[in-house]
Motif scaffolding. Structure first.
Motif, PDB file in Angstrom:
ATOM      1  N   GLY A  27      -7.548  -4.366  -1.557  1.00  0.00           N
ATOM      2  CA  GLY A  27      -6.123  -4.636  -1.748  1.00  0.00           C
ATOM      3  C   GLY A  27      -5.562  -3.962  -2.980  1.00  0.00           C
ATOM      4  N   LEU A  28      -6.365  -3.871  -4.042  1.00  0.00           N
ATOM      5  CA  LEU A  28      -5.902  -3.218  -5.268  1.00  0.00           C
ATOM      6  C   LEU A  28      -5.638  -1.730  -5.047  1.00  0.00           C
ATOM      7  CD1 LEU A  28      -8.250  -4.857  -7.951  1.00  0.00           C
ATOM      8  CD2 LEU A  28      -5.813  -5.302  -7.605  1.00  0.00           C
ATOM      9  N   GLY A  29      -6.311  -1.162  -4.058  1.00  0.00           N
ATOM     10  CA  GLY A  29      -6.087   0.249  -3.757  1.00  0.00           C
ATOM     11  C   GLY A  29      -4.646   0.547  -3.381  1.00  0.00           C
ATOM     12  N   PHE A  30      -3.951  -0.434  -2.804  1.00  0.00           N
ATOM     13  CA  PHE A  30      -2.558  -0.226  -2.423  1.00  0.00           C
ATOM     14  C   PHE A  30      -1.637  -0.109  -3.645  1.00  0.00           C
ATOM     15  CE2 PHE A  30      -4.256  -2.141   1.472  1.00  0.00           C
ATOM     16  CZ  PHE A  30      -3.733  -1.283   2.433  1.00  0.00           C
ATOM     17  N   ALA A  40      -6.950   2.657   1.560  1.00  0.00           N
ATOM     18  CA  ALA A  40      -5.758   1.929   1.091  1.00  0.00           C
ATOM     19  C   ALA A  40      -4.904   2.810   0.191  1.00  0.00           C
ATOM     20  CB  ALA A  40      -6.182   0.667   0.348  1.00  0.00           C
ATOM     21  N   ILE A  41      -5.550   3.567  -0.705  1.00  0.00           N
ATOM     22  CA  ILE A  41      -4.813   4.482  -1.588  1.00  0.00           C
ATOM     23  C   ILE A  41      -4.068   5.523  -0.747  1.00  0.00           C
ATOM     24  CG2 ILE A  41      -5.037   6.256  -3.379  1.00  0.00           C
ATOM     25  CD1 ILE A  41      -7.476   4.724  -4.434  1.00  0.00           C
ATOM     26  N   GLY A  42      -4.762   6.067   0.266  1.00  0.00           N
ATOM     27  CA  GLY A  42      -4.156   7.079   1.122  1.00  0.00           C
ATOM     28  C   GLY A  42      -2.988   6.543   1.936  1.00  0.00           C
ATOM     29  N   VAL A  43      -3.154   5.345   2.487  1.00  0.00           N
ATOM     30  CA  VAL A  43      -2.084   4.738   3.295  1.00  0.00           C
ATOM     31  C   VAL A  43      -0.839   4.495   2.441  1.00  0.00           C
ATOM     32  CG1 VAL A  43      -1.407   2.637   4.533  1.00  0.00           C
ATOM     33  CG2 VAL A  43      -3.613   3.716   5.007  1.00  0.00           C
ATOM     34  N   ALA A  44      -1.042   3.935   1.236  1.00  0.00           N
ATOM     35  CA  ALA A  44       0.091   3.666   0.346  1.00  0.00           C
ATOM     36  C   ALA A  44       0.805   4.957  -0.047  1.00  0.00           C
ATOM     37  CB  ALA A  44      -0.389   2.923  -0.900  1.00  0.00           C
ATOM     38  N   HIS A  45       0.028   6.041  -0.173  1.00  0.00           N
ATOM     39  CA  HIS A  45       0.608   7.328  -0.550  1.00  0.00           C
ATOM     40  C   HIS A  45       1.408   7.935   0.607  1.00  0.00           C
ATOM     41  CE1 HIS A  45       1.027  11.198  -2.508  1.00  0.00           C
ATOM     42  NE2 HIS A  45       0.469  11.781  -1.460  1.00  0.00           N
ATOM     43  N   LEU A  46       0.900   7.795   1.827  1.00  0.00           N
ATOM     44  CA  LEU A  46       1.533   8.406   2.992  1.00  0.00           C
ATOM     45  C   LEU A  46       2.721   7.606   3.510  1.00  0.00           C
ATOM     46  CD1 LEU A  46      -1.672   9.508   4.952  1.00  0.00           C
ATOM     47  CD2 LEU A  46      -0.067  10.998   3.715  1.00  0.00           C
ATOM     48  N   LEU A  47       2.782   6.318   3.163  1.00  0.00           N
ATOM     49  CA  LEU A  47       3.864   5.464   3.638  1.00  0.00           C
ATOM     50  C   LEU A  47       4.619   4.837   2.455  1.00  0.00           C
ATOM     51  CD1 LEU A  47       1.949   3.686   6.557  1.00  0.00           C
ATOM     52  CD2 LEU A  47       3.600   5.582   6.755  1.00  0.00           C
ATOM     53  N   PRO A  48       5.261   5.663   1.631  1.00  0.00           N
ATOM     54  CA  PRO A  48       5.946   5.135   0.446  1.00  0.00           C
ATOM     55  C   PRO A  48       7.122   4.226   0.791  1.00  0.00           C
ATOM     56  CG  PRO A  48       6.513   7.442   0.786  1.00  0.00           C
ATOM     57  CD  PRO A  48       5.423   7.120   1.757  1.00  0.00           C
ATOM     58  N   GLN A  49       7.663   4.361   2.014  1.00  0.00           N
ATOM     59  CA  GLN A  49       8.795   3.518   2.408  1.00  0.00           C
ATOM     60  C   GLN A  49       8.405   2.048   2.517  1.00  0.00           C
ATOM     61  OE1 GLN A  49       7.323   5.863   4.183  1.00  0.00           O
ATOM     62  NE2 GLN A  49       7.140   5.342   6.362  1.00  0.00           N
ATOM     63  N   MET A  50       7.104   1.780   2.563  1.00  0.00           N
ATOM     64  CA  MET A  50       6.623   0.402   2.645  1.00  0.00           C
ATOM     65  C   MET A  50       6.188  -0.127   1.281  1.00  0.00           C
ATOM     66  SD  MET A  50       4.484   0.599   6.247  1.00  0.00           S
ATOM     67  CE  MET A  50       4.112  -1.155   6.237  1.00  0.00           C
ATOM     68  N   ALA A  51       6.709   0.491   0.226  1.00  0.00           N
ATOM     69  CA  ALA A  51       6.321   0.146  -1.143  1.00  0.00           C
ATOM     70  C   ALA A  51       6.433  -1.348  -1.453  1.00  0.00           C
ATOM     71  CB  ALA A  51       7.146   0.955  -2.146  1.00  0.00           C
ATOM     72  N   PRO A  52       7.502  -2.040  -1.034  1.00  0.00           N
ATOM     73  CA  PRO A  52       7.575  -3.484  -1.323  1.00  0.00           C
ATOM     74  C   PRO A  52       6.402  -4.270  -0.733  1.00  0.00           C
ATOM     75  CG  PRO A  52       9.719  -2.662  -0.643  1.00  0.00           C
ATOM     76  CD  PRO A  52       8.744  -1.560  -0.390  1.00  0.00           C
ATOM     77  N   ILE A  53       5.945  -3.854   0.452  1.00  0.00           N
ATOM     78  CA  ILE A  53       4.789  -4.526   1.077  1.00  0.00           C
ATOM     79  C   ILE A  53       3.527  -4.235   0.287  1.00  0.00           C
ATOM     80  CG2 ILE A  53       3.319  -4.612   3.141  1.00  0.00           C
ATOM     81  CD1 ILE A  53       5.802  -4.056   4.804  1.00  0.00           C
ATOM     82  N   TRP A  54       3.334  -2.978  -0.118  1.00  0.00           N
ATOM     83  CA  TRP A  54       2.136  -2.614  -0.882  1.00  0.00           C
ATOM     84  C   TRP A  54       2.119  -3.352  -2.213  1.00  0.00           C
ATOM     85  CZ3 TRP A  54       0.569  -1.417   3.318  1.00  0.00           C
ATOM     86  CH2 TRP A  54       0.931  -0.327   4.084  1.00  0.00           C
ATOM     87  N   GLU A  55       3.286  -3.492  -2.831  1.00  0.00           N
ATOM     88  CA  GLU A  55       3.356  -4.235  -4.100  1.00  0.00           C
ATOM     89  C   GLU A  55       2.945  -5.688  -3.908  1.00  0.00           C
ATOM     90  OE1 GLU A  55       7.302  -3.770  -5.593  1.00  0.00           O
ATOM     91  OE2 GLU A  55       7.112  -1.599  -5.864  1.00  0.00           O
ATOM     92  N   GLY A  56       3.359  -6.272  -2.776  1.00  0.00           N
ATOM     93  CA  GLY A  56       2.973  -7.649  -2.472  1.00  0.00           C
ATOM     94  C   GLY A  56       1.483  -7.784  -2.250  1.00  0.00           C
ATOM     95  N   VAL A  57       0.906  -6.815  -1.519  1.00  0.00           N
ATOM     96  CA  VAL A  57      -0.547  -6.829  -1.276  1.00  0.00           C
ATOM     97  C   VAL A  57      -1.302  -6.669  -2.593  1.00  0.00           C
ATOM     98  CG1 VAL A  57      -2.467  -5.600  -0.172  1.00  0.00           C
ATOM     99  CG2 VAL A  57      -0.336  -5.965   1.080  1.00  0.00           C
ATOM    100  N   PHE A  58      -0.803  -5.769  -3.443  1.00  0.00           N
ATOM    101  CA  PHE A  58      -1.440  -5.526  -4.748  1.00  0.00           C
ATOM    102  C   PHE A  58      -1.408  -6.789  -5.600  1.00  0.00           C
ATOM    103  CE2 PHE A  58      -1.042  -3.948  -9.204  1.00  0.00           C
ATOM    104  CZ  PHE A  58      -2.299  -3.358  -9.307  1.00  0.00           C
ATOM    105  N   TRP A  59      -0.254  -7.459  -5.624  1.00  0.00           N
ATOM    106  CA  TRP A  59      -0.129  -8.700  -6.405  1.00  0.00           C
ATOM    107  C   TRP A  59      -1.078  -9.769  -5.866  1.00  0.00           C
ATOM    108  CZ3 TRP A  59       1.019 -13.769  -5.382  1.00  0.00           C
ATOM    109  CH2 TRP A  59       1.289 -14.583  -6.482  1.00  0.00           C
ATOM    110  N   ALA A  60      -1.107  -9.933  -4.548  1.00  0.00           N
ATOM    111  CA  ALA A  60      -1.983 -10.945  -3.938  1.00  0.00           C
ATOM    112  C   ALA A  60      -3.458 -10.637  -4.222  1.00  0.00           C
ATOM    113  CB  ALA A  60      -1.742 -11.004  -2.429  1.00  0.00           C
ATOM    114  N   SER A  61      -3.798  -9.355  -4.232  1.00  0.00           N
ATOM    115  CA  SER A  61      -5.190  -8.956  -4.491  1.00  0.00           C
ATOM    116  C   SER A  61      -5.585  -9.253  -5.930  1.00  0.00           C
ATOM    117  CB  SER A  61      -5.369  -7.461  -4.197  1.00  0.00           C
ATOM    118  OG  SER A  61      -5.080  -7.191  -2.847  1.00  0.00           O
ATOM    119  N   LYS A  62      -4.645  -9.058  -6.848  1.00  0.00           N
ATOM    120  CA  LYS A  62      -4.928  -9.386  -8.253  1.00  0.00           C
ATOM    121  C   LYS A  62      -5.179 -10.883  -8.413  1.00  0.00           C
ATOM    122  CE  LYS A  62      -1.389  -7.495 -10.372  1.00  0.00           C
ATOM    123  NZ  LYS A  62      -0.531  -7.098 -11.519  1.00  0.00           N
ATOM    124  N   ARG A  63      -4.397 -11.697  -7.709  1.00  0.00           N
ATOM    125  CA  ARG A  63      -4.596 -13.146  -7.776  1.00  0.00           C
ATOM    126  C   ARG A  63      -5.914 -13.553  -7.108  1.00  0.00           C
ATOM    127  NH1 ARG A  63      -2.852 -14.007 -11.949  1.00  0.00           N
ATOM    128  NH2 ARG A  63      -3.609 -16.113 -11.531  1.00  0.00           N
TER     129      ARG A  63
END
Length: 313
Positions: free
Chosen positions: A67-70, A244-267
């Protein structure tokens, strides 16, 4: 006269265990605090029977790392790596080599020593979490490494800004120094943010670049600790982390979702640290002795002082 059954006391403690684990999902519980809460839970006997905290932590750690990869901004990380490639390579592999030599000198088991060195070289708990399954480290070795790194991490959060002001470091100098010499990303952000906005930007970008090195270091670690009796196995979560890093890079329009996944992964990583803390007992710490902390302090002082001298030269 009859005595109360121990089960009457164990049930509230077991409930407290689960409530504490859930509370670690909330921002008010920091990583070091979660580790301490786990140690307290183990000391109180609050861990329910049949709950294998070590195995559970191992599975959740792999999930949280993916998840942190996002949250890794690939272009920023590559740019920062290109700008500071020499410093990054020398400090990472120099720390790993020095850690191996010091662990041997201290007669500390090689896997614990490698985990402490990996946490010091890259990004604290995240690096330890990634490297542990690659070298097939057990829960005791992971617990000792994390405890060592988080103690020093907490000290750095308060000590580094004071030293930076004392030496008159510029914002950029302090950002580079904190990204190299402070273990965990959260403490790097905390210390650099306290020093200034430019220090924060520099430190965050460089620390992000160092985080990419989890991948090659985990591969190299798996190769170095491969036993003759088993083939080299690449932990799947490392491949998923790259994906995960590649997906987040290729789909920047989904940035709010990736930020949510990243936050949840940190928790989720904080919950993992609570579970890992549950495996740390006073008996285990006594058995380990002062050697893990000696290794951690030695590596930390070396990388901190040498990187500081490089910046001031």
């Amino acid at each position: 006269m009859s005595h109360p059954s121990p089960k009457l006391f164990s049930r509230p403690l077991h409930a407290l265990f689960w409530l504490t684990a859930l509370a670690c999902l909330l921002p008010l519980i920091s990583s070091p605090m979660a580790l301490v809460l786990g140690i307290v839970a183990a000391s109180l006997g609050a861990i329910p029977q049949g709950v294998n905290t070590g195995a559970l932590a191992k599975k959740l750690l792999a999930l949280s790392i993916v998840g942190l990869g996002f949250g890794i901004q690939l272009d920023q990380a590559i740019e920062a790596t290109r700008a500071g490639l020499g410093v990054i390579v020398v400090t990472i592999f120099g720390t790993l080599l020095l850690g191996t030599l010091m662990a041997r000198a201290l007669k500390l088991d090689s896997k614990t020593g490698h985990l402490i060195a990996s946490g010091t070289a890259i990004c604290g708990g995240s690096a330890i979490a990634a490297v542990a399954p690659a070298i097939d480290a057990d829960s005791r070795q992971v617990s000792l490494a994390l405890a060592t790194v988080f103690v020093l991490n907490s000290v750095a959060l308060f000590l580094f800004p004071a030293i930076g002001h004392l030496l008159g470091l510029s914002q950029e100098q302090f950002g580079i120094w904190s990204a190299i010499a402070i273990h965990d990303t959260s403490s790097v952000v905390g210390a650099a943010g306290a020093y200034g906005d430019q220090a924060l930007i520099t430190a965050t970008t460089l620390k992000l670049a160092r985080a990419l090195w989890i991948i090659p270091v985990a591969f190299i670690s798996a190769l170095a600790f491969r036993s003759h009796s088993r083939k080299l196995s690449v932990p799947m979560f490392i491949l998923y982390y790259c994906l995960a890093i590649g997906v987040a890079h290729l789909l920047p329009q989904m940035a709010p979702i990736w930020e949510g996944v990243f936050w949840a992964s940190k928790r989720l990583l904080v919950v993992c640290l609570f579970l890992i803390g549950c495996g740390i007992t006073a008996r285990r710490l006594r058995e380990a002795g002062p050697r893990p902390l000696m290794l951690g302090v030695g590596l930390w002082l070396t990388i901190s002082s040498l990187s500081l001298l490089y910046l001031l030269a």
